[in-house]
Design a protein around this motif. Structure first.
Motif, mmCIF file in Angstrom:
data_model
loop_
_atom_site.group_PDB
_atom_site.id
_atom_site.type_symbol
_atom_site.label_atom_id
_atom_site.label_comp_id
_atom_site.label_asym_id
_atom_site.label_seq_id
_atom_site.Cartn_x
_atom_site.Cartn_y
_atom_site.Cartn_z
ATOM 1 N N ARG A 1 0.835 -1.208 0.000
ATOM 2 C CA ARG A 1 0.000 0.000 0.000
ATOM 3 C C ARG A 1 0.867 1.254 0.000
ATOM 4 O O ARG A 1 0.576 2.222 -0.698
ATOM 5 C CB ARG A 1 -0.969 -0.022 1.175
ATOM 6 N N ARG B 1 0.899 4.128 -2.871
ATOM 7 C CA ARG B 1 0.622 5.544 -2.542
ATOM 8 C C ARG B 1 1.768 6.451 -2.965
ATOM 9 O O ARG B 1 1.537 7.522 -3.533
ATOM 10 C CB ARG B 1 0.354 5.683 -1.043
ATOM 11 N N ALA C 1 -9.196 6.987 -6.972
ATOM 12 C CA ALA C 1 -10.150 6.485 -5.967
ATOM 13 C C ALA C 1 -9.672 5.156 -5.390
ATOM 14 O O ALA C 1 -9.755 4.928 -4.178
ATOM 15 C CB ALA C 1 -11.539 6.334 -6.587
ATOM 16 N N ALA C 2 -9.154 4.285 -6.249
ATOM 17 C CA ALA C 2 -8.650 2.993 -5.775
ATOM 18 C C ALA C 2 -7.464 3.205 -4.825
ATOM 19 O O ALA C 2 -7.391 2.579 -3.766
ATOM 20 C CB ALA C 2 -8.251 2.103 -6.946
ATOM 21 N N SER D 1 -6.850 5.911 -3.084
ATOM 22 C CA SER D 1 -7.354 6.577 -1.876
ATOM 23 C C SER D 1 -8.063 5.621 -0.930
ATOM 24 O O SER D 1 -8.180 5.898 0.258
ATOM 25 C CB SER D 1 -8.320 7.706 -2.254
ATOM 26 N N HIS D 2 -8.568 4.523 -1.467
ATOM 27 C CA HIS D 2 -9.336 3.559 -0.656
ATOM 28 C C HIS D 2 -8.600 2.220 -0.493
ATOM 29 O O HIS D 2 -9.240 1.192 -0.310
ATOM 30 C CB HIS D 2 -10.720 3.341 -1.283
ATOM 31 N N ASP E 1 -7.160 0.976 1.928
ATOM 32 C CA ASP E 1 -7.439 0.313 3.202
ATOM 33 C C ASP E 1 -8.835 -0.289 3.254
ATOM 34 O O ASP E 1 -9.137 -1.066 4.149
ATOM 35 C CB ASP E 1 -7.246 1.294 4.368
ATOM 36 N N ASN E 2 -9.701 0.109 2.302
ATOM 37 C CA ASN E 2 -11.072 -0.400 2.292
ATOM 38 C C ASN E 2 -11.591 -0.420 0.856
ATOM 39 O O ASN E 2 -12.508 0.320 0.508
ATOM 40 C CB ASN E 2 -11.970 0.459 3.196
ATOM 41 N N LEU E 3 -10.984 -1.257 0.031
ATOM 42 C CA LEU E 3 -11.374 -1.316 -1.381
ATOM 43 C C LEU E 3 -12.820 -1.772 -1.569
ATOM 44 O O LEU E 3 -13.444 -1.457 -2.575
ATOM 45 C CB LEU E 3 -10.430 -2.237 -2.144
ATOM 46 N N SER E 4 -13.357 -2.492 -0.604
ATOM 47 C CA SER E 4 -14.723 -3.008 -0.756
ATOM 48 C C SER E 4 -15.752 -1.894 -0.891
ATOM 49 O O SER E 4 -16.805 -2.099 -1.472
ATOM 50 C CB SER E 4 -15.088 -3.931 0.409
ATOM 51 N N CYS E 5 -15.435 -0.700 -0.408
ATOM 52 C CA CYS E 5 -16.399 0.400 -0.543
ATOM 53 C C CYS E 5 -16.563 0.839 -2.001
ATOM 54 O O CYS E 5 -17.531 1.526 -2.333
ATOM 55 C CB CYS E 5 -16.024 1.579 0.351
ATOM 56 N N LEU E 6 -15.656 0.422 -2.875
ATOM 57 C CA LEU E 6 -15.746 0.768 -4.302
ATOM 58 C C LEU E 6 -16.417 -0.323 -5.129
ATOM 59 O O LEU E 6 -16.605 -0.168 -6.333
ATOM 60 C CB LEU E 6 -14.348 1.030 -4.873
#
Length: 161
Positions: free
Chosen positions: A12, A16, A80-81, A83-84, A86-91
């Motif tokens: 990660r 980043r 967006a990927a 930025s997320h 730590d929680n890719l499932s929200c996408l």
């Protein structure tokens, strides 16, 4: 997204850091990505039409204002990927719907491997010596997760079936 797709803390961080270097010039780097894409698969060019206008060449497409908007959108999805991470499932739902949109305009699932190659090419060109095998592996893993979610857009049946 897939709970099996676990990016390590180190991966990660690599993503980043490398994205921070690329995201400052999204259109410039997006042009590298799409130039490579058209080099690898010129048959994708007809998928990009605006106001029913076919582009005669990749260069014509790459300079069209509408296509530059498309590049900005692609780079925003990557952002967006990242930025997320730590929680890719929200996408998940967003990416599934994005897959449906790509299917509707005639994109084949197989084309995503060429897009992935083009993404890695762009990162290598933009990062130079900072594009290490570890960076490549981290990005490949992230891209694989994004594509897996988008593929669900091909696999879901329309409501009522």
């Amino acid at each position: 997204m897939e709970s099996g797709m676990v990016l390590s803390v180190g991966q990660r961080a690599l993503i980043r850091e490398s994205w921070r270097r690329v995201s400052s010039s999204p259109v410039q780097h997006g042009l590298v990505l799409f130039s490579r894409l058209f080099d690898l698969d010129p048959d994708l060019l007809p998928l990009f039409q605006y106001n029913c206008k076919q582009f005669a060449s990749p260069q014509e497409c790459l300079s069209a204002p509408e296509f530059l908007d498309h590049i900005r959108k692609v780079m925003l999805v990557i952002d967006a990927a990242v930025s997320h991470l730590d929680n890719l499932s929200c996408l998940e739902e967003y990416l599934c719907n994005l897959g449906k949109k790509h299917q509707a305009v005639g994109v084949k699932v197989e084309s995503f491997s060429t897009v992935g190659e083009s993404l890695l090419y762009m990162l290598e060109k933009c990062l130079g010596t900072a594009f290490s095998p570890d960076v490549q592996e981290a990005w490949s893993k992230l891209y694989g997760a994004v594509v897996k979610a988008m593929r669900r857009g091909w696999e879901t049946l329309p409501e009522g079936d």
